[in-house]
Write a protein that holds these residues in place. Structure first.
Motif, PDB file in Angstrom:
ATOM      1  N   GLN A  75      21.900 -11.031 -12.142  1.00  0.00           N
ATOM      2  CA  GLN A  75      23.173 -10.732 -12.783  1.00  0.00           C
ATOM      3  C   GLN A  75      23.938 -12.018 -13.069  1.00  0.00           C
ATOM      4  OE1 GLN A  75      24.829  -8.221  -9.700  1.00  0.00           O
ATOM      5  NE2 GLN A  75      24.350  -6.358 -10.845  1.00  0.00           N
ATOM      6  N   ASN A  76      24.737 -11.971 -14.100  1.00  0.00           N
ATOM      7  CA  ASN A  76      25.678 -13.044 -14.396  1.00  0.00           C
ATOM      8  C   ASN A  76      27.072 -12.590 -13.974  1.00  0.00           C
ATOM      9  OD1 ASN A  76      23.895 -14.939 -15.578  1.00  0.00           O
ATOM     10  ND2 ASN A  76      23.890 -13.758 -17.480  1.00  0.00           N
ATOM     11  N   ARG A 122      33.555 -10.280 -13.753  1.00  0.00           N
ATOM     12  CA  ARG A 122      32.854  -9.550 -14.823  1.00  0.00           C
ATOM     13  C   ARG A 122      31.356  -9.738 -14.596  1.00  0.00           C
ATOM     14  NH1 ARG A 122      30.674 -10.460 -20.027  1.00  0.00           N
ATOM     15  NH2 ARG A 122      31.129  -8.796 -21.539  1.00  0.00           N
ATOM     16  N   THR A 123      30.675  -8.650 -14.248  1.00  0.00           N
ATOM     17  CA  THR A 123      29.257  -8.712 -13.897  1.00  0.00           C
ATOM     18  C   THR A 123      28.424  -8.046 -14.979  1.00  0.00           C
ATOM     19  OG1 THR A 123      29.807  -8.610 -11.534  1.00  0.00           O
ATOM     20  CG2 THR A 123      27.543  -8.119 -12.152  1.00  0.00           C
ATOM     21  N   PRO A 132      16.045  -8.368 -19.451  1.00  0.00           N
ATOM     22  CA  PRO A 132      14.632  -8.607 -19.124  1.00  0.00           C
ATOM     23  C   PRO A 132      13.932  -9.315 -20.274  1.00  0.00           C
ATOM     24  CG  PRO A 132      14.980  -6.309 -19.686  1.00  0.00           C
ATOM     25  CD  PRO A 132      16.345  -6.943 -19.628  1.00  0.00           C
ATOM     26  N   PRO A 133      12.813  -9.962 -20.015  1.00  0.00           N
ATOM     27  CA  PRO A 133      12.070 -10.626 -21.099  1.00  0.00           C
ATOM     28  C   PRO A 133      11.578  -9.622 -22.133  1.00  0.00           C
ATOM     29  CG  PRO A 133      10.773 -10.553 -19.075  1.00  0.00           C
ATOM     30  CD  PRO A 133      12.150 -10.119 -18.701  1.00  0.00           C
ATOM     31  N   LYS A 134      11.270 -10.133 -23.324  1.00  0.00           N
ATOM     32  CA  LYS A 134      10.884  -9.257 -24.428  1.00  0.00           C
ATOM     33  C   LYS A 134       9.615  -8.456 -24.141  1.00  0.00           C
ATOM     34  CE  LYS A 134      13.012 -12.224 -27.957  1.00  0.00           C
ATOM     35  NZ  LYS A 134      12.804 -13.016 -29.199  1.00  0.00           N
ATOM     36  N   SER A 186      21.265  -1.798 -18.189  1.00  0.00           N
ATOM     37  CA  SER A 186      22.504  -1.610 -18.931  1.00  0.00           C
ATOM     38  C   SER A 186      23.103  -2.972 -19.283  1.00  0.00           C
ATOM     39  CB  SER A 186      23.497  -0.812 -18.082  1.00  0.00           C
ATOM     40  OG  SER A 186      24.768  -0.759 -18.719  1.00  0.00           O
ATOM     41  N   ASP A 187      23.643  -3.059 -20.494  1.00  0.00           N
ATOM     42  CA  ASP A 187      24.290  -4.295 -20.908  1.00  0.00           C
ATOM     43  C   ASP A 187      25.805  -4.191 -20.845  1.00  0.00           C
ATOM     44  OD1 ASP A 187      24.659  -2.498 -22.928  1.00  0.00           O
ATOM     45  OD2 ASP A 187      23.963  -3.816 -24.544  1.00  0.00           O
ATOM     46  N   ARG A 188      26.303  -3.111 -20.239  1.00  0.00           N
ATOM     47  CA  ARG A 188      27.740  -2.932 -20.114  1.00  0.00           C
ATOM     48  C   ARG A 188      28.262  -3.721 -18.920  1.00  0.00           C
ATOM     49  NH1 ARG A 188      29.735   3.134 -20.338  1.00  0.00           N
ATOM     50  NH2 ARG A 188      31.691   1.929 -20.347  1.00  0.00           N
TER      51      ARG A 188
END
Length: 250
Positions: A98-99, A202-203, A208-210, A217-219
C-alpha cells in the motif's frame, strides 16, 4: 706489539659465537604491568558482554513472536526504545502493498481577527518530490514523517485513542512535525497564526503487475484524526503563515 688495554673487552676470535641481540620490550597488553593488564581484560570483557546483549536484544526485537519475546517483551522494549528502534521484521510474511500519504490542513486566525480553513497539504508528496532524482536525499525527507505516522498508528487504536503511555508522546511528535512543515510553507499569511491542525492518512493499494490476475480496489481509504490545538508561543518564536504553495490537495 700493541699495548693491551685491560679496561676493554678483547674482540671475539674467529670461532667465537656472536653476542645475543638486546632484549626488546614487550608490545601491546603484555607490555603493561599486571594491574593494568587486569583492568584492560575486564574492560574488554564488559564490552564483549554488552555487544552480545545488544545483538541478542535487536534480534529478538525484529524476530517473529516467540516464547522468549512473549515472556520478556517488556524488558526487550525497555532496552531497544528509543535509541535502537527497528521498524522492520525478519521473515515478514506480508510485505507492504500500500501507499500511505500523510496530509494536513489548518485552521488559521487571520490578521483581521477572522478564521479560515486551508485545503489539505500532501506532506508525503512534498517529500516524494524532494527525494525523486536526488542522489543523496536527507534522512528527514525519507523517514521523519513516515516514521512519525507509523509511531502514531502503533500507539493508537482504530478510534484514534492512545494505547499505553507512549500514545501522547506520538501525538506530540506528529503534531510538532506537521506544524513545522506548515510554518515552513508560510500557511498563515501576514499577521495570521495557525490555531488548529487536522491530520489524515490516504491509503491506496499498489496496483498488481500487468501479468497478474489479482484484482485490488483503487479507491483510497482515509483515516482522519480530530482537530488538534497548538500551544501558545511567544511572538519571538514566530507564527505559522501562509503561502498557499506546493503540496496542497483540495
Amino acid at each position: 706489539m700493541d699495548a693491551y688495554d685491560g679496561g676493554s673487552k678483547a674482540p671475539p676470535g674467529p670461532g667465537a659465537a656472536p653476542p645475543p641481540p638486546p632484549a626488546e620490550g614487550r608490545a601491546g597488553i603484555a607490555g603493561l604491568s599486571l594491574p593494568y593488564q587486569v583492568g584492560v581484560a575486564v574492560a574488554l570483557a564488559v564490552v564483549a558482554v554488552v555487544v552480545c546483549v545488544q545483538v541478542g536484544m535487536v534480534f529478538l526485537h525484529v524476530a517473529p513472536s516467540n516464547t522468549v519475546t512473549k515472556q520478556h517483551g517488556r524488558a526487550i522494549d525497555d532496552w531497544i526504545y528509543p535509541e535502537f528502534e527497528q521498524n522492520w521484521k525478519l521473515f515478514a510474511p506480508n510485505p507492504l502493498q500500500q501507499n500511505i500519504a500523510v496530509q494536513v490542513r489548518a485552521q488559521i486566525r487571520t490578521g483581521d481577527g477572522g478564521t479560515r480553513t486551508t485545503g489539505w497539504y500532501d506532506l508525503s508528496a512534498q517529500d516524494g518530490r524532494a527525494i525523486d532524482g536526488n542522489l543523496l536525499p536527507s534522512h528527514t525527507q525519507q523517514n521523519e514523517l513516515r516514521r512519525a505516522w507509523d509511531f502514531f498508528v502503533a500507539t493508537h487504536d482504530g478510534q484514534n485513542r492512545p494505547v499505553g503511555l507512549r500514545g501522547s508522546l506520538s501525538e506530540t511528535y506528529l503534531r510538532r512535525i506537521v506544524t513545522l512543515r506548515l510554518e515552513r510553507d508560510d500557511v498563515a499569511g501576514r499577521g495570521g497564526a495557525v490555531e488548529l491542525v487536522q491530520i489524515r492518512s490516504r491509503t491506496t493499494n499498489v496496483k498488481p503487475p500487468k501479468w497478474s490476475d489479482e484484482k485490488v480496489s483503487d479507491r483510497p481509504v482515509y483515516r482522519v484524526l480530530p482537530w488538534w490545538s497548538l500551544p501558545e508561543r511567544d511572538e519571538d518564536s514566530g507564527s505559522a503563515k501562509n503561502s498557499g504553495s506546493a503540496g496542497r490537495v483540495q
